[in-house]
Design an enzyme around this catalytic site. Structure first.
Site, short mmCIF file in Angstrom:
data_model
loop_
_atom_site.label_atom_id
_atom_site.label_comp_id
_atom_site.label_asym_id
_atom_site.label_seq_id
_atom_site.Cartn_x
_atom_site.Cartn_y
_atom_site.Cartn_z
N GLN A 1 -6.17 -1.56 3.98
CA GLN A 1 -5.27 -1.12 5.25
C GLN A 1 -5.83 -0.15 6.01
O GLN A 1 -6.03 0.82 5.49
CB GLN A 1 -3.82 -0.83 4.69
CG GLN A 1 -2.78 -0.67 5.84
CD GLN A 1 -1.43 -0.13 5.36
OE1 GLN A 1 -1.20 0.91 5.06
NE2 GLN A 1 -0.37 -1.00 5.41
N PRO B 1 0.90 -1.30 0.26
CA PRO B 1 0.02 -0.05 -0.07
C PRO B 1 0.75 1.18 0.05
O PRO B 1 1.81 1.44 0.74
CB PRO B 1 -0.76 -0.15 1.39
CG PRO B 1 0.12 -1.03 2.09
CD PRO B 1 0.75 -1.65 1.28
N ALA C 1 0.22 5.46 -0.11
CA ALA C 1 -0.62 6.51 0.01
C ALA C 1 -0.45 7.45 -1.22
O ALA C 1 0.42 7.92 -1.41
CB ALA C 1 -0.48 7.47 1.46
N CYS D 1 3.62 3.48 8.92
CA CYS D 1 3.83 4.84 8.54
C CYS D 1 4.58 6.06 9.40
O CYS D 1 4.07 6.23 10.60
CB CYS D 1 2.67 5.44 8.24
SG CYS D 1 2.45 7.18 7.35
#
Length: 315
Positions: free
Chosen positions: A77, A23, A25, A108
């Site tokens: 997620q 994943p 962003a 993150c």
């Protein structure tokens, strides 16, 4: 022959191979995920989705949950800091019903996430992190719950302990990005530290960090991880998945770019697609000689037909 062509089982969800799209962003929207699945990725994961946004019915947050017809099995997620909010969302949000795997972001490093006590901030709060996993397992309606983590905040000395606790709380697999939060995306991923996490737990461990070519799989194989998660290496090059799997469809970067923007158009509309494709354009054209003018023209394009004309022009 790469060992990652083998199937991978995550909490009862069987993947056709062991190579996954990480994943990212702002990048792994439904259009890009579809393209990566068509190129061979066994699993794709949504961009980070805020459990707070889902709990409050935020419309923009829900758009991140769009799925393509080729995304089965699929993973969402989620990020947040309160176990009860995770439980509320997983128990009551029908928009999550189409996902087979629930992945919890504990990696993150960006301040807008860590300032909320989410993402990599959870690496320094093992009790809360464990409570979140436990709450998700209880509320996930039988779906597999996984964790995405980094090696630590400033060093990797607690990575094995953290991973073991996530396993104890019920995580079905762990993805380890081989950097600390302090490193952000700089330096090299530490595959030796990833290997130590793999040896410490009994559940599948997926390694993440600096896989951008077939030769990069050597370090992953030596680490004994069960699978690999591909992030930035796939941007502008979704064909990386087929290369890692020893397959070739003959898709060029230009052809992939055209398919990508067409998919964006189909899911989001022409104007949105033209603007949001700009962050991908330079990556698709990376390495092309004399592409500067084309890159500039693409940043000015206002609809998909213009983007496609420019990409097809061969300029």
């Amino acid at each position: 022959m790469t060992p990652f062509i083998r199937k991978l089982n995550i909490g009862g969800v069987e993947l056709k191979n062991s190579i996954i799209l990480a994943p990212m962003a702002g990048f792994t929207d439904v259009a890009f995920r579809r393209l990566c699945r068509e190129c061979g990725a066994a699993l794709t994961v949504t961009e980070m989705v805020s459990v707070n946004g889902l709990a409050y019915g935020n419309a923009k947050t829900r758009t991140l949950l769009k799925l393509s017809d080729v995304e089965s099995p699929c993973a969402v997620q989620l990020f947040g800091s309160r176990p009860e909010t995770f439980a509320q969302v997983l128990a009551g949000c029908e928009s999550l019903s189409g996902f087979d795997i629930v992945d919890i972001n504990m990696g993150c490093p960006m301040p807008k996430v860590t300032s909320l006590g989410a993402g990599s901030a959870l690496l320094s709060d093992i009790v809360r992190a464990s409570e979140i996993v436990d709450a998700c397992v209880e509320s996930a309606r039988g779906r597999a719950v996984t964790v995405k983590m980094r090696l630590g905040i400033t060093d990797s000395c607690g990575a094995e302990k953290f991973a073991c606790e996530m396993e104890r709380a019920g995580a079905a697999a762990i993805t380890v990005h081989g950097r600390t939060a302090k490193q952000l995306y700089g330096g090299l991923a530490d595959w030796d530290a990833i290997s130590k996490v793999k040896k410490a737990v009994g559940i599948p461990v997926i390694g993440n960090g600096d896989i951008a070519s077939v030769s990069d799989l050597d370090k992953a194989e030596k680490s004994l991880v069960d699978g690999v998660s591909i992030g930035r290496g796939a941007l502008g090059n979704p064909m990386l998945f087929e290369c890692l799997l020893g397959a070739q469809t003959g898709l060029t970067r230009r052809q992939a770019a055209i398919k990508h923007v067409e998919y964006m158009d189909g899911y989001f509309g022409s104007a949105y697609a033209a603007v949001n494709f700009r962050k991908h354009a330079g990556r698709y054209l990376h390495g092309e000689a004399n592409s500067r003018d084309l890159k500039l023209a693409l940043t000015a394009a206002s609809d998909v037909s213009e983007v496609k004309r420019l990409l097809e022009s061969g300029v």
